[in-house]
Design an enzyme around this catalytic site. Structure first.
Site, PDB file in Angstrom:
ATOM      1  CE  LYS A 304      -4.094  -1.975   2.211  1.00 49.33           C
ATOM      2  NZ  LYS A 304      -5.046  -1.928   3.307  1.00 49.33           N
ATOM      3  CG  ASP A 345      -8.176   0.236   3.563  1.00 51.78           C
ATOM      4  OD1 ASP A 345      -9.026  -0.551   3.096  1.00 51.78           O
ATOM      5  OD2 ASP A 345      -6.944   0.017   3.525  1.00 51.78           O
TER       6      ASP A 345
HETATM    7  P1  NAP Z   1       0.286  -3.912   8.542  1.00 53.95           P
HETATM    8  O1  NAP Z   1       0.484  -2.583   7.943  1.00 53.95           O
HETATM    9  O2  NAP Z   1       1.249  -4.997   8.266  1.00 53.95           O
HETATM   10  O3  NAP Z   1       0.188  -3.707  10.138  1.00 53.95           O
HETATM   11  C1  NAP Z   1       0.042  -4.810  10.984  1.00 53.95           C
HETATM   12  C2  NAP Z   1      -0.209  -4.333  12.419  1.00 53.95           C
HETATM   13  O4  NAP Z   1      -0.466  -5.483  13.211  1.00 53.95           O
HETATM   14  C3  NAP Z   1       0.986  -3.643  13.070  1.00 53.95           C
HETATM   15  O5  NAP Z   1       0.521  -2.687  13.972  1.00 53.95           O
HETATM   16  C4  NAP Z   1       1.685  -4.797  13.782  1.00 53.95           C
HETATM   17  O6  NAP Z   1       2.464  -4.379  14.869  1.00 53.95           O
HETATM   18  C5  NAP Z   1       0.504  -5.583  14.266  1.00 53.95           C
HETATM   19  N1  NAP Z   1       0.791  -6.991  14.469  1.00 53.95           N
HETATM   20  C6  NAP Z   1       0.961  -7.942  13.507  1.00 53.95           C
HETATM   21  N2  NAP Z   1       1.181  -9.145  14.088  1.00 53.95           N
HETATM   22  C7  NAP Z   1       1.156  -8.952  15.428  1.00 53.95           C
HETATM   23  C8  NAP Z   1       1.319  -9.801  16.542  1.00 53.95           C
HETATM   24  N3  NAP Z   1       1.547 -11.091  16.400  1.00 53.95           N
HETATM   25  N4  NAP Z   1       1.236  -9.262  17.776  1.00 53.95           N
HETATM   26  C9  NAP Z   1       0.990  -7.953  17.936  1.00 53.95           C
HETATM   27  N5  NAP Z   1       0.836  -7.084  16.918  1.00 53.95           N
HETATM   28  C10 NAP Z   1       0.911  -7.578  15.670  1.00 53.95           C
HETATM   29  O7  NAP Z   1      -1.146  -4.506   8.138  1.00 53.95           O
HETATM   30  P2  NAP Z   1      -2.499  -3.679   7.847  1.00 53.95           P
HETATM   31  O8  NAP Z   1      -2.620  -3.367   6.408  1.00 53.95           O
HETATM   32  O9  NAP Z   1      -2.581  -2.566   8.817  1.00 53.95           O
HETATM   33  O10 NAP Z   1      -3.599  -4.785   8.178  1.00 53.95           O
HETATM   34  C11 NAP Z   1      -3.824  -5.201   9.516  1.00 53.95           C
HETATM   35  C12 NAP Z   1      -5.106  -6.002   9.586  1.00 53.95           C
HETATM   36  O11 NAP Z   1      -6.195  -5.167   9.237  1.00 53.95           O
HETATM   37  C13 NAP Z   1      -5.158  -7.138   8.575  1.00 53.95           C
HETATM   38  O12 NAP Z   1      -4.748  -8.333   9.177  1.00 53.95           O
HETATM   39  C14 NAP Z   1      -6.616  -7.216   8.131  1.00 53.95           C
HETATM   40  O13 NAP Z   1      -7.252  -8.269   8.803  1.00 53.95           O
HETATM   41  C15 NAP Z   1      -7.198  -5.906   8.616  1.00 53.95           C
HETATM   42  N6  NAP Z   1      -7.755  -5.144   7.461  1.00 53.95           N
HETATM   43  C16 NAP Z   1      -9.077  -5.300   7.219  1.00 53.95           C
HETATM   44  C17 NAP Z   1      -9.670  -4.609   6.166  1.00 53.95           C
HETATM   45  C18 NAP Z   1     -11.142  -4.780   5.930  1.00 53.95           C
HETATM   46  O14 NAP Z   1     -11.620  -4.358   4.868  1.00 53.95           O
HETATM   47  N7  NAP Z   1     -11.865  -5.363   6.844  1.00 53.95           N
HETATM   48  C19 NAP Z   1      -8.913  -3.750   5.365  1.00 53.95           C
HETATM   49  C20 NAP Z   1      -7.539  -3.619   5.640  1.00 53.95           C
HETATM   50  C21 NAP Z   1      -6.982  -4.323   6.700  1.00 53.95           C
HETATM   51  P3  NAP Z   1       3.994  -3.889  14.698  1.00 53.95           P
HETATM   52  O15 NAP Z   1       3.914  -2.449  14.292  1.00 53.95           O
HETATM   53  O16 NAP Z   1       4.595  -4.110  16.012  1.00 53.95           O
HETATM   54  O17 NAP Z   1       4.592  -4.758  13.613  1.00 53.95           O
END
Ligand code: NAP
Length: 519
Positions: A304, A345
């Site tokens: 992204k 989003d």
């Molecule tokens: P991202 O940019 O990779 O961010 C992931 C986030 O999750 C970071 O804050 C990370 O913490 C944290 N994290 C990951 N694994 C973890 C763990 N085991 N323990 C604690 N914290 C953890 O991903 P993103 O794009 O923000 O997406 C995150 C989630 O949002 C996705 O998994 C998805 O399910 C959801 N999402 C949903 C939609 C929807 O339409 N419903 C749209 C977009 C995203 P750190 O900073 O410490 O790495």
């Protein structure tokens, strides 16, 4: 015409009869008989297998693959040649011989038999299982120089989606019938786009795990999920760029919408592995080939931010909201190969939340909101909340990341250890904690959730996460990630098609995604 061929590895004549009937029933348009699958290449077994396949009334490609090019048994060259000669006598529509073996005696006998039969065409094939050929165009020209009436079939392993563009180029410039496909998961789109780009055949398996080459979809997937019957040279293409993308609901969602609305559009999973450079190569390659007819992309993890950066440097327009969030989840490819970037989003999350609460977004003013996570989704959610003056606390595993986001948005930053003392009106999970397969995990201790709170989990696989189960037990109001997914997709639909989503599209998308998740 592009035929969707069901590839059948022949075990016995009876097996062919049953498989050919199944191919016809599933809607395959041709059968490829891999006769090398027969343990014993007796004349009886070969002729009976072909006759049994003919009962399907589908055109037939007969081949007896050399083990050096993926054959499953080690039949000798004389047996393989004899098998093809019997197939020609049985009047199959096509026989496929390896180009590398098409010389001297084999060439002489096959070309004579094909000419004499008059109803069988010769496919000369080359397979490269390790990666690309040295020069695909040169190989194509060489095959036609050796046998001008032959159909060249060139199949190579794509180790990255970017390896497919060479295949697309040769298909685009072809002069006559040709089959060009890429193997492996990274080459999967070449099997679907074969019809748009005019490859004579694309191959699919009858069942999952019955593929005769890596990366084949099933006939059923090609026809129902990837709209095979609808694809033609005019089809507009869309897709989701990410790594991974296999789990994404977007292809199912958008293809169902396009089908429902009678639109000649196709939405593909675009698995762009690797770093920023790989994404940039992909976007440059598609932008330079307007004849591919790509018109828009959804973008997911991990591309992204890099997508936004690419459009800032090579594109025409970045929607101010996407610029503010620092991430694009939607790209539009316009006339002249010009890319524009958006973020849906933000609206997806804000609409999901306010619709579930039955409030206007401005009613979120001064609400206490705990956001868990500081990645791309959190940025979009926090931008929306900050715009309406909510009081935000960001909890994240990496505190430094939460702190820098908090500094940007005048929010508070805390570590996950402090979640035990959480007190808020609304809790929003923007991490992947609790997502399939780790369904027994929740980012929030159950005891901090209270009656009257609103708990929004952006994760939507499973449908009811442990966090939402805990919230329900505590009497909190639950908001599912499906709602965010549907609303961000509705906003993408408008960007992709230029049309306002009809009144019933929201319900249609929700139903489509819920059905897909329940399967
Ligand atoms: P991202 O940019 O990779 O961010 C992931 C986030 O999750 C970071 O804050 C990370 O913490 C944290 N994290 C990951 N694994 C973890 C763990 N085991 N323990 C604690 N914290 C953890 O991903 P993103 O794009 O923000 O997406 C995150 C989630 O949002 C996705 O998994 C998805 O399910 C959801 N999402 C949903 C939609 C929807 O339409 N419903 C749209 C977009 C995203 P750190 O900073 O410490 O790495």
């Amino acid at each position: 015409m592009t035929y969707l061929a069901a590839a059948i590895e022949v075990h016995s004549p009876d097996h062919v009869k049953e498989q050919a009937a199944r191919a016809a029933q599933l809607g395959a348009e041709m059968i490829e008989l891999r006769l090398d699958g027969l343990p014993n290449l007796s004349e009886q077994a070969v002729r009976d297998s072909i006759r049994n396949a003919k009962s399907s009334e589908l055109p037939i490609i007969a081949t007896c693959r050399d083990p050096k090019e993926g054959g499953v048994n080690s039949h000798g060259p004389d047996q393989r040649l004899q098998t093809l000669l019997w197939a020609i006598e049985e009047n199959v529509e096509f026989v496929d011989c390896e180009y590398a073996n098409y010389k001297e005696d084999i060439k002489e006998q096959l070309s004579t038999a094909v000419k004499k039969a008059g109803s069988t065409r010769l496919i000369l094939s080359a397979h490269q299982f390790q990666g690309k050929f040295n020069d695909l165009q040169v190989l194509y020209d060489c095959i036609l120089a050796v046998e001008p009436d032959a159909i060249p079939k060139l199949v190579y392993q794509a180790n990255h989606i970017n390896d497919c563009f060479e295949a697309f180029d040769v298909l685009h410039d072809k002069d006559g019938d040709v089959i060009i496909l890429c193997m492996g998961p990274a080459g999967m789109i070449s099997r679907i786009l074969a019809k748009k780009l005019g490859s004579l055949v694309s191959y699919a398996s009858l069942e999952t795990a019955a593929e005769t080459a890596p990366g084949q979809c099933t006939v059923e997937q090609m026809r129902s999920l990837y709209r095979w019957d609808r694809i033609d040279t005019e089809t507009h293409l869309y897709g989701i760029i990410g790594d991974p993308v296999g789990h994404s609901m977007s292809p199912r969602n958008f293809n169902s919408c396009f089908e429902n609305e009678g639109m000649n559009r196709l939405y593909l999973p675009l698995h762009v592995q690797g770093e920023r450079e790989d994404l940039e190569t992909f976007l440059t390659e598609v932008s330079q080939r307007q004849w591919l007819d790509f018109h828009g992309f959804s973008v997911t993890i991990p591309h992204k931010t890099a997508s936004l950066f690419y459009v800032e440097n090579h594109g025409e327009y970045v929607d101010p909201l996407a610029g503010k969030i620092g991430a694009a989840n939607t790209l539009k490819l316009g006339f002249g190969g010009i890319l524009t970037a958006y973020n849906t989003d933000y609206i997806g999350a804000l609409t999901a939340l306010t619709q579930a609460m039955g409030i206007d977004k401005h009613d979120l003013h001064q609400c206490e909101v705990a956001v868990v996570g500081a990645g791309g989704a959190a940025r979009a959610v926090i931008t929306g909340l900050a715009d309406v003056g909510a009081h935000i606390t960001i909890y994240n595993r990496t505190l430094k990341r939460a702190q820098s986001l908090a500094d940007e948005y005048k929010a508070k930053a805390k570590s996950l250890d402090e979640l035990g003392e959480l007190s808020a009106d609304i809790i929003i999970n923007c991490t992947s904690i609790g997502m399939h397969p780790n369904v027994d995990a929740s980012p929030i201790p159950a005891e901090v959730i209270r009656e009257g709170m609103v708990v929004f989990d952006t994760v939507y696989t499973p449908l009811e996460t442990l966090l939402l189960k805990d919230a329900k037990k505590a009497g909190a109001k639950c908001v599912s990630g499906i709602e965010m997914f549907v609303h961000q997709a509705l906003a993408q639909y408008k960007i992709f098609t230029g049309q306002e989503p009809g009144a019933d599209l929201e319900g249609f998308m929700r139903k489509t995604v819920l059905e897909a998740l329940s399967e």
